[in-house]
Design a protein around this motif. Sequence first.
Motif, PDB file in Angstrom:
ATOM      1  N   LEU A  78       0.826  -1.207   0.000  1.00 43.15           N
ATOM      2  CA  LEU A  78       0.000   0.000   0.000  1.00 43.15           C
ATOM      3  C   LEU A  78       0.862   1.260   0.000  1.00 43.15           C
ATOM      4  CD1 LEU A  78      -2.797  -1.151   2.465  1.00 43.15           C
ATOM      5  CD2 LEU A  78      -3.019  -0.804  -0.004  1.00 43.15           C
ATOM      6  N   ASN A  79       2.009   1.189   0.655  1.00 46.23           N
ATOM      7  CA  ASN A  79       2.932   2.317   0.628  1.00 46.23           C
ATOM      8  C   ASN A  79       3.423   2.580  -0.799  1.00 46.23           C
ATOM      9  OD1 ASN A  79       4.638   4.309   2.033  1.00 46.23           O
ATOM     10  ND2 ASN A  79       6.331   2.988   1.443  1.00 46.23           N
ATOM     11  N   LEU A  80       3.678   1.509  -1.546  1.00 44.42           N
ATOM     12  CA  LEU A  80       4.148   1.643  -2.920  1.00 44.42           C
ATOM     13  C   LEU A  80       3.088   2.254  -3.831  1.00 44.42           C
ATOM     14  CD1 LEU A  80       6.116  -1.699  -3.474  1.00 44.42           C
ATOM     15  CD2 LEU A  80       7.066   0.606  -3.412  1.00 44.42           C
ATOM     16  N   VAL A  81       1.819   1.878  -3.617  1.00 41.37           N
ATOM     17  CA  VAL A  81       0.762   2.415  -4.486  1.00 41.37           C
ATOM     18  C   VAL A  81       0.157   3.705  -3.928  1.00 41.37           C
ATOM     19  CG1 VAL A  81       0.222   0.163  -5.478  1.00 41.37           C
ATOM     20  CG2 VAL A  81      -1.033   0.941  -3.458  1.00 41.37           C
ATOM     21  N   GLY A  82       0.672   4.164  -2.768  1.00 39.16           N
ATOM     22  CA  GLY A  82       0.302   5.479  -2.253  1.00 39.16           C
ATOM     23  C   GLY A  82      -1.041   5.567  -1.567  1.00 39.16           C
ATOM     24  N   ILE A  83      -1.451   4.485  -0.898  1.00 35.99           N
ATOM     25  CA  ILE A  83      -2.733   4.500  -0.182  1.00 35.99           C
ATOM     26  C   ILE A  83      -2.472   4.380   1.315  1.00 35.99           C
ATOM     27  CG2 ILE A  83      -4.977   3.377   0.128  1.00 35.99           C
ATOM     28  CD1 ILE A  83      -4.731   2.306  -2.696  1.00 35.99           C
ATOM     29  N   PRO A  84      -2.931   5.342   2.127  1.00 33.14           N
ATOM     30  CA  PRO A  84      -2.742   5.237   3.574  1.00 33.14           C
ATOM     31  C   PRO A  84      -3.535   4.079   4.163  1.00 33.14           C
ATOM     32  CG  PRO A  84      -4.128   7.126   3.052  1.00 33.14           C
ATOM     33  CD  PRO A  84      -3.641   6.571   1.747  1.00 33.14           C
ATOM     34  N   GLN A  85      -3.034   3.541   5.280  1.00 35.37           N
ATOM     35  CA  GLN A  85      -3.728   2.436   5.946  1.00 35.37           C
ATOM     36  C   GLN A  85      -3.617   2.614   7.462  1.00 35.37           C
ATOM     37  OE1 GLN A  85      -1.873  -0.316   7.604  1.00 35.37           O
ATOM     38  NE2 GLN A  85      -0.004   0.915   7.346  1.00 35.37           N
ATOM     39  N   THR A  86      -4.498   1.932   8.178  1.00 37.31           N
ATOM     40  CA  THR A  86      -4.722   2.258   9.592  1.00 37.31           C
ATOM     41  C   THR A  86      -3.743   1.619  10.564  1.00 37.31           C
ATOM     42  OG1 THR A  86      -6.311   0.429   9.725  1.00 37.31           O
ATOM     43  CG2 THR A  86      -7.195   2.652   9.290  1.00 37.31           C
ATOM     44  N   SER A  87      -3.000   0.590  10.151  1.00 37.49           N
ATOM     45  CA  SER A  87      -2.101  -0.065  11.099  1.00 37.49           C
ATOM     46  C   SER A  87      -0.710   0.552  11.012  1.00 37.49           C
ATOM     47  CB  SER A  87      -2.058  -1.573  10.840  1.00 37.49           C
ATOM     48  OG  SER A  87      -1.638  -1.851   9.536  1.00 37.49           O
ATOM     49  N   CYS A  88       0.249  -0.046  11.713  1.00 43.40           N
ATOM     50  CA  CYS A  88       1.603   0.492  11.760  1.00 43.40           C
ATOM     51  C   CYS A  88       2.284   0.359  10.396  1.00 43.40           C
ATOM     52  CB  CYS A  88       2.409  -0.231  12.828  1.00 43.40           C
ATOM     53  SG  CYS A  88       2.578  -2.015  12.523  1.00 43.40           S
ATOM     54  N   ASP A  89       3.471   0.944  10.276  1.00 44.19           N
ATOM     55  CA  ASP A  89       4.225   0.853   9.035  1.00 44.19           C
ATOM     56  C   ASP A  89       4.780  -0.556   8.831  1.00 44.19           C
ATOM     57  OD1 ASP A  89       3.776   3.513   8.348  1.00 44.19           O
ATOM     58  OD2 ASP A  89       5.490   4.205   9.518  1.00 44.19           O
ATOM     59  N   PHE A  90       5.298  -0.813   7.623  1.00 45.58           N
ATOM     60  CA  PHE A  90       5.687  -2.191   7.259  1.00 45.58           C
ATOM     61  C   PHE A  90       6.836  -2.716   8.109  1.00 45.58           C
ATOM     62  CE2 PHE A  90       7.939   0.637   4.348  1.00 45.58           C
ATOM     63  CZ  PHE A  90       9.247   0.164   4.383  1.00 45.58           C
ATOM     64  N   TYR A  91       7.811  -1.861   8.483  1.00 40.88           N
ATOM     65  CA  TYR A  91       8.929  -2.368   9.285  1.00 40.88           C
ATOM     66  C   TYR A  91       8.446  -2.789  10.665  1.00 40.88           C
ATOM     67  CZ  TYR A  91      12.911  -2.552  12.377  1.00 40.88           C
ATOM     68  OH  TYR A  91      13.810  -2.963  13.320  1.00 40.88           O
ATOM     69  N   GLN A  92       7.653  -1.934  11.307  1.00 45.06           N
ATOM     70  CA  GLN A  92       7.145  -2.252  12.637  1.00 45.06           C
ATOM     71  C   GLN A  92       6.267  -3.506  12.608  1.00 45.06           C
ATOM     72  OE1 GLN A  92       7.422   0.778  11.437  1.00 45.06           O
ATOM     73  NE2 GLN A  92       8.360   2.072  12.989  1.00 45.06           N
ATOM     74  N   ALA A  93       5.494  -3.672  11.540  1.00 47.36           N
ATOM     75  CA  ALA A  93       4.649  -4.864  11.421  1.00 47.36           C
ATOM     76  C   ALA A  93       5.509  -6.128  11.319  1.00 47.36           C
ATOM     77  CB  ALA A  93       3.750  -4.738  10.194  1.00 47.36           C
ATOM     78  N   ALA A  94       6.541  -6.079  10.491  1.00 47.25           N
ATOM     79  CA  ALA A  94       7.419  -7.244  10.341  1.00 47.25           C
ATOM     80  C   ALA A  94       8.135  -7.551  11.650  1.00 47.25           C
ATOM     81  CB  ALA A  94       8.440  -6.986   9.231  1.00 47.25           C
ATOM     82  N   LEU A  95       8.572  -6.511  12.357  1.00 44.60           N
ATOM     83  CA  LEU A  95       9.287  -6.708  13.613  1.00 44.60           C
ATOM     84  C   LEU A  95       8.390  -7.318  14.682  1.00 44.60           C
ATOM     85  CD1 LEU A  95      11.770  -6.241  15.461  1.00 44.60           C
ATOM     86  CD2 LEU A  95      10.836  -3.966  15.949  1.00 44.60           C
ATOM     87  N   THR A  96       7.219  -6.759  14.884  1.00 46.38           N
ATOM     88  CA  THR A  96       6.345  -7.227  15.955  1.00 46.38           C
ATOM     89  C   THR A  96       5.741  -8.585  15.640  1.00 46.38           C
ATOM     90  OG1 THR A  96       4.542  -5.898  14.996  1.00 46.38           O
ATOM     91  CG2 THR A  96       5.758  -4.938  16.838  1.00 46.38           C
ATOM     92  N   PHE A  97       5.649  -8.943  14.374  1.00 45.53           N
ATOM     93  CA  PHE A  97       5.121 -10.263  14.002  1.00 45.53           C
ATOM     94  C   PHE A  97       6.132 -11.365  14.298  1.00 45.53           C
ATOM     95  CE2 PHE A  97       3.559 -13.483  10.870  1.00 45.53           C
ATOM     96  CZ  PHE A  97       2.273 -13.581  11.361  1.00 45.53           C
ATOM     97  N   ASN A  98       7.391 -10.983  14.438  1.00 43.03           N
ATOM     98  CA  ASN A  98       8.455 -11.931  14.722  1.00 43.03           C
ATOM     99  C   ASN A  98       8.784 -11.845  16.212  1.00 43.03           C
ATOM    100  OD1 ASN A  98      11.176 -13.047  15.033  1.00 43.03           O
ATOM    101  ND2 ASN A  98      11.254 -13.078  12.799  1.00 43.03           N
ATOM    102  N   LYS A  99       8.237 -12.766  17.002  1.00 44.29           N
ATOM    103  CA  LYS A  99       8.389 -12.691  18.461  1.00 44.29           C
ATOM    104  C   LYS A  99       9.854 -12.644  18.879  1.00 44.29           C
ATOM    105  CE  LYS A  99       4.135 -15.400  19.274  1.00 44.29           C
ATOM    106  NZ  LYS A  99       3.843 -15.802  17.878  1.00 44.29           N
ATOM    107  N   ARG A 100      10.690 -13.443  18.216  1.00 45.74           N
ATOM    108  CA  ARG A 100      12.114 -13.514  18.547  1.00 45.74           C
ATOM    109  C   ARG A 100      12.795 -12.164  18.346  1.00 45.74           C
ATOM    110  NH1 ARG A 100      15.418 -17.456  14.767  1.00 45.74           N
ATOM    111  NH2 ARG A 100      14.913 -15.811  13.271  1.00 45.74           N
ATOM    112  N   ASP A 101      12.578 -11.552  17.194  1.00 44.58           N
ATOM    113  CA  ASP A 101      13.240 -10.285  16.896  1.00 44.58           C
ATOM    114  C   ASP A 101      12.712  -9.155  17.770  1.00 44.58           C
ATOM    115  OD1 ASP A 101      14.580 -11.731  15.019  1.00 44.58           O
ATOM    116  OD2 ASP A 101      13.679 -10.749  13.271  1.00 44.58           O
ATOM    117  N   LEU A 102      11.420  -9.165  18.050  1.00 46.48           N
ATOM    118  CA  LEU A 102      10.838  -8.117  18.889  1.00 46.48           C
ATOM    119  C   LEU A 102      11.428  -8.155  20.294  1.00 46.48           C
ATOM    120  CD1 LEU A 102       8.847  -5.845  19.401  1.00 46.48           C
ATOM    121  CD2 LEU A 102       7.081  -7.564  19.836  1.00 46.48           C
TER     122      LEU A 102
END
Length: 323
Positions: free
Chosen positions: A96-120
């Motif tokens: 969505l960032n690439l096609v220029g549409i805002p969205q309601t959740s966190c940015d892509f880096y934070q989403a990838a980080l928090t989805f990975n319990k080990r890395d978070l």
Amino acid sequence: MKKKIAIAMGGYSSEYRISINSGNMVYKNLDRSKYEPYRVHIMQHEWFVVADDDTPYPINKSNFTVKIKDKVIVFDCVFNTIHGTPGENGLLQAYLNLVGIPQTSCDFYQAALTFNKRDLISVLKPYGIKTAINYFLNKGDEVLVDEIVGKVGLPCFVKANKSGSSFGITKVKNAEDLEQAIKFAFKEDDEIIIESFLDGTEVSVGVITYKGEVLALPVTEIVSENEFFDYEAKYLGKSQEITPARISDEQTLEVQEIAKHIYSRLKMRGLTRSEFIFHNNQAHFIEMNTTPGLSEASILPQQAAKANISLTDLFGSAIEAAL
């Protein structure tokens, strides 16, 4: 003019049915005087809008538009309710960032980080955030049972590293059951995390951006009828979810401040829910959910209600923040 809102729901993981429930709750409660909502199903092999008569209209993935009855709909914002991939691990956010549409959740880096319990956990430890003792395995690693038990002890929890809704989790009480639990977790993910058992009160803390301010919602205490807060406890009524939690005012303030601290340090946006266990009377962080459940059975809507925030206001605020 009303803003056209795509409510993204579904996903590619075991959680897609739960996500559909969350998305339908958002669709039901959005203020129709401000927004024109569309239910967008993001599935493994097709993306489509479901019209009120249940007719599916395919999404044009090149620009995330849809053609309905000869009219091309251009969305102003996406309300992300997808649990698991691709909406909770950053893939949808990046697209969505690439096609220029805002969205309601966190940015892509934070989403990838928090989805990975080990890395978070690794990122948060330098900030003094207390967690369980952890042992990590990748698929194909040698399973050294004595080493694992020596580090985390028994009982322990074996979890899929990148999964939600308690899929791929086992509470292990005996060393001889450890390898089977590891095999079960690897069915959900190619990475697993093994955690020491934290004995204490489990709580959930919603932290959101509401009308421009970071706000910690009332704390929910989780009392599972099962061994832990598993899928049945979360979605099939096998638990008590008590809001506000039966903890002291000092503990409430402590866990809310820790949750807000994590939210701010990670530069989060949108609706989040973090889980903690008061082990030895100290709050230990378990995980953060950046697209929390929004169905009638979900915790965050219960917390919002206790804070006198209606679902219409909660969802509308998330959209306005994204816009």
